[in-house]
Enzyme design. Structure first.
Site, PDB file in Angstrom:
ATOM      1  N   GLU A  64       0.828  -1.206   0.000  1.00 43.10           N
ATOM      2  CA  GLU A  64       0.000   0.000   0.000  1.00 43.10           C
ATOM      3  C   GLU A  64       0.865   1.260   0.000  1.00 43.10           C
ATOM      4  O   GLU A  64       1.820   1.372   0.767  1.00 43.10           O
ATOM      5  CB  GLU A  64      -0.903  -0.012   1.240  1.00 43.10           C
ATOM      6  CG  GLU A  64      -1.851   1.167   1.339  1.00 43.10           C
ATOM      7  CD  GLU A  64      -2.668   1.153   2.620  1.00 43.10           C
ATOM      8  OE1 GLU A  64      -3.726   1.812   2.652  1.00 43.10           O
ATOM      9  OE2 GLU A  64      -2.255   0.491   3.590  1.00 43.10           O
ATOM     10  N   LYS A 121      -9.428   2.815  -2.775  1.00 42.31           N
ATOM     11  CA  LYS A 121      -9.751   2.203  -1.487  1.00 42.31           C
ATOM     12  C   LYS A 121     -11.118   2.682  -1.019  1.00 42.31           C
ATOM     13  O   LYS A 121     -11.410   3.879  -0.993  1.00 42.31           O
ATOM     14  CB  LYS A 121      -8.672   2.571  -0.469  1.00 42.31           C
ATOM     15  CG  LYS A 121      -8.824   1.915   0.896  1.00 42.31           C
ATOM     16  CD  LYS A 121      -7.601   2.246   1.748  1.00 42.31           C
ATOM     17  CE  LYS A 121      -7.655   1.604   3.114  1.00 42.31           C
ATOM     18  NZ  LYS A 121      -6.432   1.919   3.899  1.00 42.31           N
ATOM     19  N   CYS A 125      -5.842  -2.834   2.060  1.00 41.32           N
ATOM     20  CA  CYS A 125      -5.603  -2.787   3.506  1.00 41.32           C
ATOM     21  C   CYS A 125      -6.885  -2.910   4.326  1.00 41.32           C
ATOM     22  O   CYS A 125      -7.465  -3.988   4.411  1.00 41.32           O
ATOM     23  CB  CYS A 125      -4.814  -1.534   3.869  1.00 41.32           C
ATOM     24  SG  CYS A 125      -4.059  -1.630   5.516  1.00 41.32           S
TER      25      CYS A 125
END
Length: 288
Positions: A51, A125, A162
């Site tokens: 990430e 994300k 994540c």
């Protein structure tokens, strides 16, 4: 039987966070070049980084300095560099970076380049944490990418980033959209959630009959020192079995060949997609 050779790169920060973000970017991009070359020599077909791979995990702060770390996708310097390398090595590349779409709007993004260097698209994300040590809403706008699946030269892949991994709905949406392999680039430290690292993603792989490739950085990052990033990147198969795993402390390229035929085999065995009842799940999407 269709095979795919996956490469995952986990790495610690190589510079001081006192430097300007552009200098950190250049140093981190440079540090990845030997491992990218190693991946090419090993026959890697799909390569993914961690990430925001070329910056520190700056979210323990709320310092506007880090807005300068954001780049354009696909026209920024990192994407152009990786696009060229993808074409040179005939390698699909998943490139997680900090993105500026317009002035003042920033996303936690993964850009995807095909093996001929063509830009296939990006994922933003979706789930953004806002808790002590992880002030991500200060830096990232929540994405609404509609669960894109990228039909690459070597197979259909998706990306989850994540904190997303804690939300099972996105795994299912990506799988339903056709993903055979889902990459989860992360930055997570030892402590509260480490026990979930080898629990949630294997369970999600089994629930959705797909491969999941999980990537985490290593080391500590001053001045925040919120904990140790514990690496342990791995590839888990549709049975929920971890097939290959990296160390918990070292910079490392993990290379592993997977058998995509297992996706069909496991989905036919379990038939979770056939037996799901979406009409009964309205509570999941009715807001409050």
């Amino acid at each position: 039987m269709q095979k795919m050779t996956i490469g995952l790169i986990q790495m610690g920060l190589k510079t001081s966070t006192d430097l300007e973000p552009s200098a950190i970017r250049d140093a981190m991009n440079e540090a990845h070049l030997p491992l990218i070359e190693q991946a090419a020599q090993a026959g890697v077909q799909v390569l993914c980084f961690q990430e925001v791979f070329n910056q520190p995990y700056f979210c323990p702060s709320q310092d506007p300095k880090w807005y300068a770390a954001a780049e354009r996708v696909p026209d920024g310097p990192t994407c152009r560099m990786m696009q060229k390398l993808a074409a040179e090595h005939r390698m699909v590349m998943v490139v997680p970076i900090y993105e500026e779409t317009v002035t003042g709007i920033y996303y936690n993004t993964a850009a995807v380049f095909d093996a001929d260097g063509s830009y296939l698209g990006k994922y933003h994300k979706t789930h953004i944490p806002q808790v002590a040590g992880f002030w991500e809403k200060y830096f990232f706008k929540p994405g609404k990418s509609d669960w894109p699946v990228f039909d690459t030269a070597y197979g259909k892949i998706g990306v989850y980033i994540c904190y997303d991994r804690h939300f099972p709905e996105g795994w299912r949406a990506l799988a339903l959209n056709g993903a055979e392999v889902i990459f989860n680039p992360s930055a997570t430290v030892a402590g509260l959630s480490q026990y979930l690292w080898e629990l949630e993603q294997p369970a999600s792989a089994a629930a959705n009959g797909c491969f999941i490739a999980a990537i985490n950085r290593v080391g500590t990052e001053a001045p925040w020192n919120i904990g140790e990033f514990y690496g342990s990147s791995y590839i888990v198969n549709p049975r929920g079995q971890i097939e290959a795993q990296a160390s918990n402390k070292a910079d490392e390229l993990l290379v592993h060949e997977i058998d995509l035929a297992m996706v069909r085999e496991i989905r036919n065995n379990w038939q979770f997609f056939r037996d799901r009842r979406p009409e009964a799940y309205g509570r999941l999407t009715d807001g409050e």
